[in-house]
Design a protein around this motif. Structure first.
Motif, PDB file in Angstrom:
ATOM      1  N   SER A  94       0.810  -1.217   0.000  1.00 56.08           N
ATOM      2  CA  SER A  94       0.000   0.000   0.000  1.00 56.08           C
ATOM      3  C   SER A  94       0.843   1.266   0.000  1.00 56.08           C
TER       4      SER A  94
ATOM      5  N   HIS B 146       1.649   5.946  -1.147  1.00 59.83           N
ATOM      6  CA  HIS B 146       0.473   5.386  -0.491  1.00 59.83           C
ATOM      7  C   HIS B 146      -0.748   5.465  -1.411  1.00 59.83           C
TER       8      HIS B 146
ATOM      9  N   ILE C 295      -2.017   2.984  -3.198  1.00 61.71           N
ATOM     10  CA  ILE C 295      -2.856   1.780  -3.233  1.00 61.71           C
ATOM     11  C   ILE C 295      -3.561   1.644  -1.881  1.00 61.71           C
TER      12      ILE C 295
ATOM     13  N   MET D 222      -5.283   0.286   1.414  1.00 63.29           N
ATOM     14  CA  MET D 222      -4.977  -0.924   2.168  1.00 63.29           C
ATOM     15  C   MET D 222      -5.955  -2.048   1.832  1.00 63.29           C
TER      16      MET D 222
ATOM     17  N   SER E 216      -4.882  -3.553  -1.399  1.00 57.66           N
ATOM     18  CA  SER E 216      -3.630  -4.291  -1.221  1.00 57.66           C
ATOM     19  C   SER E 216      -3.880  -5.660  -0.613  1.00 57.66           C
TER      20      SER E 216
END
Length: 477
Positions: A135, A140, A142, A144, A147
């Motif tokens: 992630s 940052h 992506i 969570m 991910s």
């Protein structure tokens, strides 16, 4: 429905066998070094890294005391799964079938249920740890949630196919991951802090608590260690099997945990960007921060490394999924008719759902789960190993009774030793939600000193040997 599922699993090339004993005539010439690659590959990931990370960050240790603790307790803890791994080729039985020769029929079912929970829990821990790094890619970019789904689906696809695909993937994936971790160590070396180690009773308390996490991580392999050698030739030397398995467990966990401890020292770095990265994005942010502050090209390369490392946990989640399906079949004979692949799919849905729910609490989940593993698994390992070395030294297991409850031991000695060992572990545990009276009574830390695995091993050993002698005299089983 059963016929259709079985037909579909055959078409996609998934392993057909479940918990049945693998007979000698269908064994392959699989080399024992596959034990090295399966363990090294499965441990060459961010979950192992995070275990070492706990030393400086959670237990307040310095670099050199973390270093020594990681070396010593891994050397000790790796013996549990490495010994059990030798039983796979010699017996052709899955790991959680073997306890039937000491625990008996019904208690072994309880252990199988616990192992299902264990594998789901490890699927959660491993999935979140990989997703935390993934992630971080693209500042940052992506989420969570995405991910976790990406890491989980890749692992599920690999895990459903079974034994052959697991070993094939493990033979090569570790090479890529190891290079990525080495590159990360190279970029992070100039930022790592040589945090001095402590002294006195507080230091001793922190070391002992950290040791429980390390032992718990190693012992977690014990309930599945023999699963990955059942197709090896029965005449493969046990010493060779042990050496390959022990080398894979030891080298991977020591190397990755040491790097995790080094990354953990970044929290003490005077450069505020490391504290900011950790405070905002946890381990994933701290991991990616070692590539920052040089030039955009290096940061872009760092994102590429993070993608590969974020996906590294797929190797270990596949083992969780595979062995979970086997343990489900051991709970009752009625579940055996459902293919392992189906149970693996059900377990996969469960761990993905839990991982999504706990995605923001990774370190708490990891620490608590590692310690809980040690509480019941160390007494379990002691019973299996004592039974093997004292009463079945020449692999004197009657392989014809593995599925016949009338000819198996009653499990009185094993059950008493395991229950008492687990209870004393709970009394000596130190968790955020419970500090046992023994742990609280040991001076050094206001949070208590966790010595659960030490007392659990001692109590289970002291009780098992005399009660088992009595049990064998009574029933000759």
């Amino acid at each position: 429905m059963w016929t259709k599922v079985r037909s579909w699993s055959n078409k996609i090339g998934a392993e057909e066998f479940g918990i049945e004993r693998i007979p000698e005539e269908i064994r392959t010439n699989q080399h024992p070094r596959d034990y090295f690659t399966i363990f090294f590959s499965a441990n060459c990931n961010t979950a192992t890294l995070a275990t070492g990370f706990l030393g400086p960050v959670t237990f307040g240790l310095g670099w050199w005391d973390s270093f020594l603790a990681i070396i010593f307790f891994n050397v000790l803890g790796g013996l549990f799964p490495a010994v059990i791994a030798t039983l796979g080729p010699r017996l052709g039985l899955r790991t959680m079938i073997i306890p039937r020769y000491s625990f008996g029929w019904w208690p072994a079912k309880v252990l199988a249920i616990l192992n299902v929970i264990n594998q789901v829990g490890w699927g959660v821990v491993n999935c979140i740890s990989g997703a935390a790094v993934l992630s971080d890619v693209g500042s940052h970019g992506i989420p969570m949630i995405a991910s976790i789904i990406i890491v989980g689906i890749i692992a599920i696809v690999l895990g459903l196919f079974g034994y052959k695909v697991l070993h094939f993937y493990s033979r090569y994936s570790w090479m890529v991951m190891l290079v990525c971790f080495i590159i990360t160590a190279g970029f992070g070396a100039r930022h790592f802090v040589n945090v001095p180690w402590g002294s006195g009773s507080l230091e001793a308390s922190n070391i002992l608590s950290f040791s429980t996490s390390i032992i718990g991580f190693q012992a977690a392999w014990a309930p599945i260690a023999a699963d990955y050698g059942v197709y090896m030739r029965e005449d493969t030397k046990s010493s060779v099997i042990f050496s390959w398995a022990y080398a894979g467990l030891l080298s991977s966990q020591i190397l990755l945990e040491l790097l995790g401890a080094a990354i953990g020292t970044l929290v003490m770095n005077t450069d505020p960007r490391f504290q900011t990265a950790y405070g905002q994005h946890g381990l994933g942010g701290l991991f990616g921060s070692v590539y920052e502050g040089i030039n955009p090209g290096v940061r872009g390369f760092g994102y590429f490394i993070e993608v590969l490392i974020g996906l590294s946990t797929a190797a270990v989640i596949t083992t969780n999924i595979y062995s979970l399906g086997l343990s489900m079949q051991m709970i009752t004979k009625k579940l055996v008719i459902v293919p392992r692949l189906v149970w693996s799919m059900v377990g996969s849905i469960a761990f993905l759902a839990i991982a999504l729910a706990l995605r923001d609490h990774f370190e708490a989940v990891l620490e608590d789960f590692l310690l809980v593993c040690a509480y019941w698994l160390v007494p379990f390992c002691m019973v299996i190993i004592l039974e093997h070395f004292i009463w079945r030294r020449q692999y004197e297991y009657d392989l014809g009774v593995w599925n016949d409850h009338t000819r198996l031991p009653y499990g009185i000695a094993a059950s008493v030793a395991w229950v008492c060992g687990t209870v004393i572990s709970v009394v000596a545990m130190s968790q955020t939600w419970w500090i046992g009276p023994i742990a609280a009574a040991i001076p050094g830390s206001s949070y208590g000193t966790d010595i659960s695995w030490i007392l659990g091993a001692a109590v289970s050993t002291v009780l098992y040997i005399p009660i088992r002698i009595w049990e064998r005299k009574q029933w000759q089983l």
